[in-house]
Design an enzyme around this catalytic site. Sequence first.
Site, PDB file in Angstrom:
ATOM      1  N   HIS A 132      -9.279   1.462   5.122  1.00 54.28           N
ATOM      2  CA  HIS A 132      -7.985   1.551   5.803  1.00 54.28           C
ATOM      3  C   HIS A 132      -8.155   2.472   7.019  1.00 54.28           C
ATOM      4  CE1 HIS A 132      -3.839   2.622   6.614  1.00 54.28           C
ATOM      5  NE2 HIS A 132      -3.506   1.512   5.973  1.00 54.28           N
ATOM      6  N   LYS A 169       0.130   4.254  -0.290  1.00 50.14           N
ATOM      7  CA  LYS A 169      -0.504   5.453   0.305  1.00 50.14           C
ATOM      8  C   LYS A 169      -0.260   6.662  -0.615  1.00 50.14           C
ATOM      9  CE  LYS A 169      -0.028   3.250   4.742  1.00 50.14           C
ATOM     10  NZ  LYS A 169       0.104   3.355   6.189  1.00 50.14           N
ATOM     11  N   GLU A 204      -6.497   4.850   8.031  1.00 49.08           N
ATOM     12  CA  GLU A 204      -6.309   6.275   7.721  1.00 49.08           C
ATOM     13  C   GLU A 204      -7.569   6.858   7.099  1.00 49.08           C
ATOM     14  OE1 GLU A 204      -2.724   5.553   5.537  1.00 49.08           O
ATOM     15  OE2 GLU A 204      -1.759   5.016   7.430  1.00 49.08           O
ATOM     16  N   ASN A 209       0.871  -1.179   0.000  1.00 45.56           N
ATOM     17  CA  ASN A 209       0.000   0.000   0.000  1.00 45.56           C
ATOM     18  C   ASN A 209       0.904   1.224   0.000  1.00 45.56           C
ATOM     19  OD1 ASN A 209      -1.788   2.048   0.477  1.00 45.56           O
ATOM     20  ND2 ASN A 209      -2.371   1.395   2.550  1.00 45.56           N
ATOM     21  N   GLY A 218       3.013   2.546  10.695  1.00 45.47           N
ATOM     22  CA  GLY A 218       3.970   3.630  10.503  1.00 45.47           C
ATOM     23  C   GLY A 218       4.728   4.014  11.763  1.00 45.47           C
ATOM     24  N   SER A 257       3.911  -1.874  10.261  1.00 48.69           N
ATOM     25  CA  SER A 257       5.375  -1.918  10.404  1.00 48.69           C
ATOM     26  C   SER A 257       5.998  -3.256  10.012  1.00 48.69           C
ATOM     27  CB  SER A 257       5.783  -1.513  11.830  1.00 48.69           C
ATOM     28  OG  SER A 257       5.378  -0.184  12.095  1.00 48.69           O
ATOM     29  N   GLU A 288      -4.907  -4.576  10.835  1.00 52.17           N
ATOM     30  CA  GLU A 288      -3.865  -3.565  10.988  1.00 52.17           C
ATOM     31  C   GLU A 288      -4.105  -2.788  12.282  1.00 52.17           C
ATOM     32  OE1 GLU A 288      -2.105  -2.554   6.855  1.00 52.17           O
ATOM     33  OE2 GLU A 288      -3.717  -1.168   7.249  1.00 52.17           O
TER      34      GLU A 288
END
Length: 253
Positions: free
Chosen positions: A97, A12, A99, A10, A175, A215, A169
């Site tokens: 996701h 992003k 985010e 991904n 991240g 990560s 996730e």
Amino acid sequence: MKRPKLIAGNWKMNTTLSEGIKLVDILIHAQKKSPFKARVAVAPPYTHLSEFRNKLMNSSICLAAQNVSDKLSGAYTGEISVLMLKDIGIRKVIIAHSERRQYFGETNDIALEKIKIILKHEIHPIYCVGESLTDREKDRHYAVVEEQITAVLYKLSDEKIPKITIAYEPVWAIGTGRTATPDQASDMHSFIRDVVGKRFGDDLAGQLQILYGGSVNAANAGELLSMPHIDGALVGGASLKADEFLAIIQAAG
Ligand code: 13P
């Protein structure tokens, strides 16, 4: 049940088109030299998709999108429809996701609409679930993930389940360099499979592909991917470095 491993990158909101082409060319070249054992997908920004479709035409690397509208067409400025994705050969779309949940207000209900619309057009969703750090610290992680699964998957019919990939996730691992331990990830994957099994039976739950994301890198991929319930990885930062991503693919096969 033996489930195939999938490693999905991904990207992003990273890479210009020319940077993206350099990266995908390395992957195409590596795959030609030595075919990947795992299934591999890349989800670059929308602006790259059409160009990448041509590049990936004769490759086993699957092209995915990072998002899609829950509407088919019309006055929705800035949105991209499943019809547009299907037209350029997109086979998977990342849905909900964290985010998108966090910054763009995506709810379980919106995720359900998006999943319904893409399945109708024969595109496969990678549906993201996962708890925040507070949820985990307050021991609410199982409840949160259960709700994300039941609010969406339980509203679908049995034959749709094998077409769905789940990505677990945990938000605190995205991240941050702080990965869930292989046991933490595998426990949650097994829990997700149980929740799905309660409604759809063990056979369908056993077929469900569940990826881990948060990560993942070349150093930790081997251990995570060796866990019985971890069927692959959804990789963010490390998918932007060709060597690192190739090492993760290697670790899966
Ligand atoms: P990182 O691998 O950068 O933690 O991102 C994970 C992710 O969000 C993939 O969708």
